[in-house]
Design a protein around this motif. Structure first.
Motif, PDB file in Angstrom:
ATOM      1  N   VAL A 253       0.757  -1.063  -0.089  1.00  0.00           N
ATOM      2  CA  VAL A 253       0.114   0.031  -0.032  1.00  0.00           C
ATOM      3  C   VAL A 253       0.940   1.445   0.037  1.00  0.00           C
ATOM      4  O   VAL A 253       0.503   2.221  -0.776  1.00  0.00           O
ATOM      5  CB  VAL A 253      -0.929  -0.030   1.079  1.00  0.00           C
ATOM      6  N   ALA A 254       1.848   1.216   0.787  1.00  0.00           N
ATOM      7  CA  ALA A 254       2.834   2.250   0.770  1.00  0.00           C
ATOM      8  C   ALA A 254       3.473   2.631  -0.548  1.00  0.00           C
ATOM      9  O   ALA A 254       3.666   3.966  -0.919  1.00  0.00           O
ATOM     10  CB  ALA A 254       4.186   2.015   1.716  1.00  0.00           C
ATOM     11  N   GLU A 255       3.525   1.479  -1.174  1.00  0.00           N
ATOM     12  CA  GLU A 255       4.345   1.997  -2.524  1.00  0.00           C
ATOM     13  C   GLU A 255       3.418   2.766  -3.500  1.00  0.00           C
ATOM     14  O   GLU A 255       3.512   3.571  -4.285  1.00  0.00           O
ATOM     15  CB  GLU A 255       4.505   0.515  -3.515  1.00  0.00           C
ATOM     16  N   GLN A 256       1.830   2.312  -3.413  1.00  0.00           N
ATOM     17  CA  GLN A 256       0.903   2.888  -4.268  1.00  0.00           C
ATOM     18  C   GLN A 256       0.664   4.213  -3.705  1.00  0.00           C
ATOM     19  O   GLN A 256       0.519   5.185  -4.574  1.00  0.00           O
ATOM     20  CB  GLN A 256      -0.648   1.949  -4.010  1.00  0.00           C
ATOM     21  N   ILE A 257       0.837   4.634  -2.580  1.00  0.00           N
ATOM     22  CA  ILE A 257       0.820   6.051  -1.851  1.00  0.00           C
ATOM     23  C   ILE A 257       1.855   6.918  -2.640  1.00  0.00           C
ATOM     24  O   ILE A 257       1.503   8.009  -2.812  1.00  0.00           O
ATOM     25  CB  ILE A 257       0.533   5.949  -0.457  1.00  0.00           C
ATOM     26  N   ALA A 258       2.875   6.105  -2.599  1.00  0.00           N
ATOM     27  CA  ALA A 258       4.206   7.001  -2.869  1.00  0.00           C
ATOM     28  C   ALA A 258       4.166   7.411  -4.267  1.00  0.00           C
ATOM     29  O   ALA A 258       4.277   8.491  -4.712  1.00  0.00           O
ATOM     30  CB  ALA A 258       5.451   6.283  -2.696  1.00  0.00           C
ATOM     31  N   ASP A 259       3.554   6.627  -5.107  1.00  0.00           N
ATOM     32  CA  ASP A 259       3.259   6.522  -6.629  1.00  0.00           C
ATOM     33  C   ASP A 259       2.372   7.701  -6.782  1.00  0.00           C
ATOM     34  O   ASP A 259       2.478   8.754  -7.841  1.00  0.00           O
ATOM     35  CB  ASP A 259       2.839   5.448  -7.290  1.00  0.00           C
ATOM     36  N   HIS A 260       1.466   7.533  -6.001  1.00  0.00           N
ATOM     37  CA  HIS A 260       0.087   8.724  -6.239  1.00  0.00           C
ATOM     38  C   HIS A 260       0.865  10.103  -5.929  1.00  0.00           C
ATOM     39  O   HIS A 260       0.426  11.226  -6.430  1.00  0.00           O
ATOM     40  CB  HIS A 260      -1.012   8.616  -5.353  1.00  0.00           C
ATOM     41  N   GLU A 261       1.536  10.204  -4.813  1.00  0.00           N
ATOM     42  CA  GLU A 261       2.088  11.353  -4.232  1.00  0.00           C
ATOM     43  C   GLU A 261       2.882  12.276  -5.386  1.00  0.00           C
ATOM     44  O   GLU A 261       2.588  13.310  -5.702  1.00  0.00           O
ATOM     45  CB  GLU A 261       2.968  11.364  -3.024  1.00  0.00           C
ATOM     46  N   GLN A 278      -5.909  14.871  -1.547  1.00  0.00           N
ATOM     47  CA  GLN A 278      -6.405  16.207  -1.718  1.00  0.00           C
ATOM     48  C   GLN A 278      -7.117  17.071  -0.275  1.00  0.00           C
ATOM     49  O   GLN A 278      -6.547  18.112   0.192  1.00  0.00           O
ATOM     50  CB  GLN A 278      -7.654  16.032  -2.639  1.00  0.00           C
ATOM     51  N   ALA A 279      -7.649  15.873   0.348  1.00  0.00           N
ATOM     52  CA  ALA A 279      -8.481  16.223   1.583  1.00  0.00           C
ATOM     53  C   ALA A 279      -7.166  16.655   2.598  1.00  0.00           C
ATOM     54  O   ALA A 279      -7.221  17.693   3.425  1.00  0.00           O
ATOM     55  CB  ALA A 279      -8.927  15.201   2.280  1.00  0.00           C
ATOM     56  N   GLN A 280      -5.970  15.907   2.560  1.00  0.00           N
ATOM     57  CA  GLN A 280      -4.847  16.137   3.636  1.00  0.00           C
ATOM     58  C   GLN A 280      -4.222  17.528   3.451  1.00  0.00           C
ATOM     59  O   GLN A 280      -3.837  18.299   4.324  1.00  0.00           O
ATOM     60  CB  GLN A 280      -3.914  15.048   3.505  1.00  0.00           C
ATOM     61  N   THR A 291      -1.494  14.117   8.614  1.00  0.00           N
ATOM     62  CA  THR A 291      -2.058  12.895   9.114  1.00  0.00           C
ATOM     63  C   THR A 291      -1.744  11.602   8.070  1.00  0.00           C
ATOM     64  O   THR A 291      -2.481  10.907   8.159  1.00  0.00           O
ATOM     65  CB  THR A 291      -3.482  12.857   9.479  1.00  0.00           C
ATOM     66  N   VAL A 292      -0.659  11.885   7.578  1.00  0.00           N
ATOM     67  CA  VAL A 292      -0.343  11.058   6.706  1.00  0.00           C
ATOM     68  C   VAL A 292      -0.579   9.509   6.676  1.00  0.00           C
ATOM     69  O   VAL A 292      -0.932   8.885   6.036  1.00  0.00           O
ATOM     70  CB  VAL A 292       1.353  11.324   6.141  1.00  0.00           C
ATOM     71  N   HIS A 293       0.221   9.121   8.063  1.00  0.00           N
ATOM     72  CA  HIS A 293      -0.090   7.772   8.407  1.00  0.00           C
ATOM     73  C   HIS A 293      -1.458   6.981   8.389  1.00  0.00           C
ATOM     74  O   HIS A 293      -1.451   5.748   8.152  1.00  0.00           O
ATOM     75  CB  HIS A 293       0.807   7.478   9.782  1.00  0.00           C
ATOM     76  N   HIS A 294      -2.358   7.949   8.482  1.00  0.00           N
ATOM     77  CA  HIS A 294      -3.739   7.169   8.622  1.00  0.00           C
ATOM     78  C   HIS A 294      -4.172   6.663   7.360  1.00  0.00           C
ATOM     79  O   HIS A 294      -5.099   5.794   7.346  1.00  0.00           O
ATOM     80  CB  HIS A 294      -4.595   8.459   8.955  1.00  0.00           C
ATOM     81  N   LEU A 295      -3.571   7.001   6.235  1.00  0.00           N
ATOM     82  CA  LEU A 295      -4.005   6.922   5.068  1.00  0.00           C
ATOM     83  C   LEU A 295      -3.646   5.307   4.982  1.00  0.00           C
ATOM     84  O   LEU A 295      -4.495   4.566   4.018  1.00  0.00           O
ATOM     85  CB  LEU A 295      -3.272   7.793   4.041  1.00  0.00           C
ATOM     86  N   PHE A 296      -2.519   4.909   5.198  1.00  0.00           N
ATOM     87  CA  PHE A 296      -2.231   3.419   5.052  1.00  0.00           C
ATOM     88  C   PHE A 296      -3.335   2.741   5.900  1.00  0.00           C
ATOM     89  O   PHE A 296      -3.766   1.701   5.246  1.00  0.00           O
ATOM     90  CB  PHE A 296      -0.842   3.187   5.882  1.00  0.00           C
ATOM     91  N   ARG A 297      -3.601   2.977   7.111  1.00  0.00           N
ATOM     92  CA  ARG A 297      -4.705   2.155   7.865  1.00  0.00           C
ATOM     93  C   ARG A 297      -6.004   2.113   7.290  1.00  0.00           C
ATOM     94  O   ARG A 297      -6.495   1.211   7.084  1.00  0.00           O
ATOM     95  CB  ARG A 297      -4.758   3.010   9.098  1.00  0.00           C
ATOM     96  N   VAL A 298      -6.621   3.452   6.633  1.00  0.00           N
ATOM     97  CA  VAL A 298      -7.627   3.307   5.920  1.00  0.00           C
ATOM     98  C   VAL A 298      -7.747   2.446   4.910  1.00  0.00           C
ATOM     99  O   VAL A 298      -8.722   1.818   4.432  1.00  0.00           O
ATOM    100  CB  VAL A 298      -8.038   4.848   5.649  1.00  0.00           C
TER     101      VAL A 298
END
Ligand code: HEM
Length: 500
Positions: A253-261, A278-280, A291-298
């Motif tokens: 999941v972290a890789e997908q988030i990094a790509d999106h960033e 966008q919300a963040q 609150t970046v770390h919440h995205l992993f969890r969600v």
């Protein structure tokens, strides 16, 4: 002195002495809250009983309910857990006293240690943060459409590919329906959260699916939080496998988030991650809070809570269809009458297909894939069914007991879709006691998505194929296997195309 004492007694006496001491100290220290339950040993509680249940705890716990009544307690190692049965009691706890019961025991060591890195997300969150994340996820799911495609189109595309996969295997025994369903449903969540889908034979995808399965078949957080000395034998290895799976999935999941960033463009919101970024960013601009770390969890929450549950329900649905060919035929006939064979079944057809919908409701009622709610925690002392449930107690709602109550569902072990159809109007009847998604503030936020997926996938498969046992002698097992969800035992089926 102690040395002298022990030198005068043999080993057996010493062990008996220690056992009596532990028993008495436990008996003295056990609060007399009058809540009945099976005899529990000091420190390990009812663990031997749970180990004995193996993968049939969804059945064995029903026997405990028969013996001890609607409110009983068990000890999972040192953790006391109160199980509440029956619609009225569950409703009273989760709805009437909803705010009091809507906490999670997120102090459990397994939950807490992971939350320190990634946050509690929706499933384990509490208070304002939980409310905010839950609202955000619900709103985003409702909005899909966010990206280029509507949610319906995304699901229909998966259903179409699933139809192709079944068609390619016509005439052969198929024994991996669950894997096929999981691939399709996981792809819907992939599409919604990450903006892409995988071919079903992609290696990374297969690994991701296998690991989610590992997490779901593995011990829940309560068991994974047992003290180290309780984690022995098969339990130890399954906790280890489950932790490794979560670690891999977190990295994925972290890789997908990094790509999106890297590729984020505020004018082109592609998926859930983009919405979240966008919300963040808006939040950071307003109050400088990150609150970046919440995205992993969600995202992990959506994947883990949203894939296995729906796929397992669809797996059960086909199992019932091969056992009940007359019900399958009635579903097919209604689809032919309303939709025909010339186009796919769409969401707008749902109202006109009450028998199909009733069949899916009956699959959910009888299969009870979530036999219990997730663990809740009380915030204050509260009376339920004449018992005082003390503040800070872990409580679970035994949802199955509502679905198998003959008062509400006569002959509850019979598979009968008609119970969800109004005799006079022929439309779907709502039963308050139908609670597969639980009740109250913690009820499943994915209900609407799950129902949409189940309807579109199931009805499009039934429209295209006749599903049957590979051999008339095949005996199907409907007892289920306990994991975090109750899965169907493996089975095989064959498909024949309905179209020339
Ligand atoms: C047939 C499919 C499904 C069933 C039977 C199901 C059932 C449940 C149940 C029983 C709970 C526990 C509620 C409680 O503790 O009282 C739950 C929680 C949850 N479910 Fe589902 N679920 C399904 C599909 C989904 C889907 C598709 C998603 C999202 C994509 C989802 C997301 C969640 C989340 C995030 C929670 C935690 C809610 C919270 O703690 O506030 N579920 N679900």
């Amino acid at each position: 002195m102690a040395f002298l004492f022990f030198s005068f007694i043999d080993m057996t006496t010493a062990l008996v002495f220690i056992a009596v001491f532990l028993f008495v100290s436990h008996w003295i220290s056990t609060p007399t809250d009058q809540i009945p339950g099976p005899f529990a040993l000091p420190f390990i509680g009812n663990l031997p009983m749970f180990f004995g249940m193996r993968q049939r705890s969804h059945i064995e716990l029903l026997k405990l309910k028969e013996k001890y009544g609607d409110v009983f307690r068990v000890y999972v190692g040192p953790y006391k857990l109160i199980i509440i049965s029956g619609y009225d009691n569950i409703h009273q706890a989760f709805v009437k006293h909803g705010l009091n019961f809507s906490h999670r025991p997120n102090w459990l060591p397994d939950v807490k240690s992971r939350a320190e890195i990634y946050g509690y997300g929706i499933v384990w969150g509490d208070g304002d943060e939980w409310r905010r994340l839950r609202r955000f996820a619900l709103q985003s799911m409702r909005d899909f459409g966010v990206g280029k495609k509507s949610l319906e189109e995304i699901i229909l595309e998966e259903a179409k590919l699933l139809v192709e996969e079944f068609a390619a295997r016509e005439g052969q025994p198929i024994n991996d329906v669950k894997r096929m369903m999981t691939s399709s449903i996981s792809n819907v969540i992939h599409h919604v959260t990450f903006g892409f889908r995988y071919p079903h034979d992609d290696e990374t995808f297969l690994r991701v699916i296998k690991l989610f399965d590992e997490v779901f078949k593995g011990p829940g957080p309560l068991v994974a939080s047992l003290p180290k000395w309780c984690q022995i034998g098969r339990l130890k290895s399954s906790i280890k496998r489950s932790r490794e799976a979560i670690e891999f999935l977190t990295e994925y999941v972290a890789e997908q988030i990094a790509d999106h960033e890297k590729t984020y463009d505020g004018n082109n919101i592609r998926d859930f991650i983009d919405l979240y970024i966008q919300a963040q960013r808006a939040e950071a601009k307003d109050n400088g809070k990150q609150t970046v770390h919440h995205l992993f969890r969600v995202i992990l929450d959506l994947f883990s809570a949203g894939t296995e549950t729906t796929a397992t329900s669809l797996d059960w649905a086909l199992l019932y269809m091969i056992e009940k060919p007359e019900i399958q035929q009635k579903c097919f006939n209604q689809i032919v009458k309303v939709v025909g064979l010339g186009r796919e079944v769409r969401l707008s057809d749902r109202k006109a297909l009450p028998y199909v919908e009733a069949t899916l409701l009956e699959v959910q009622r009888i299969s009870n894939i979530a036999s219990m709610s997730l663990p809740h925690m009380t915030n204050e002392d509260v009376q339920i069914a004449g018992y005082c449930i003390p503040k800070h107690t872990i409580v679970m709602g035994f949802l199955t007991t509502s679905h198998l109550d003959p008062k509400y569902f006569p002959e509850p072990r019979q598979f009968r879709p008609e119970r969800f159809i109004d005799d006079v109007t022929g439309t779907i009847t709502q039963h308050d006691q139908f609670i597969p998604f639980s009740l109250g503030p913690r009820a499943c936020p994915g209900e609407s998505l799950a129902k949409t997926e189940m309807f579109l996938v199931f009805s499009n498969l039934i429209q295209k194929f006749r599903f049957s046992k590979v051999s008339v002698d095949d005996v199907l097992d409907f007892s289920g296997i306990t994991g975090i969800t109750t899965c169907a035992s493996p089975y095989r089926l064959k498909v024949e195309s309905r179209h020339e």
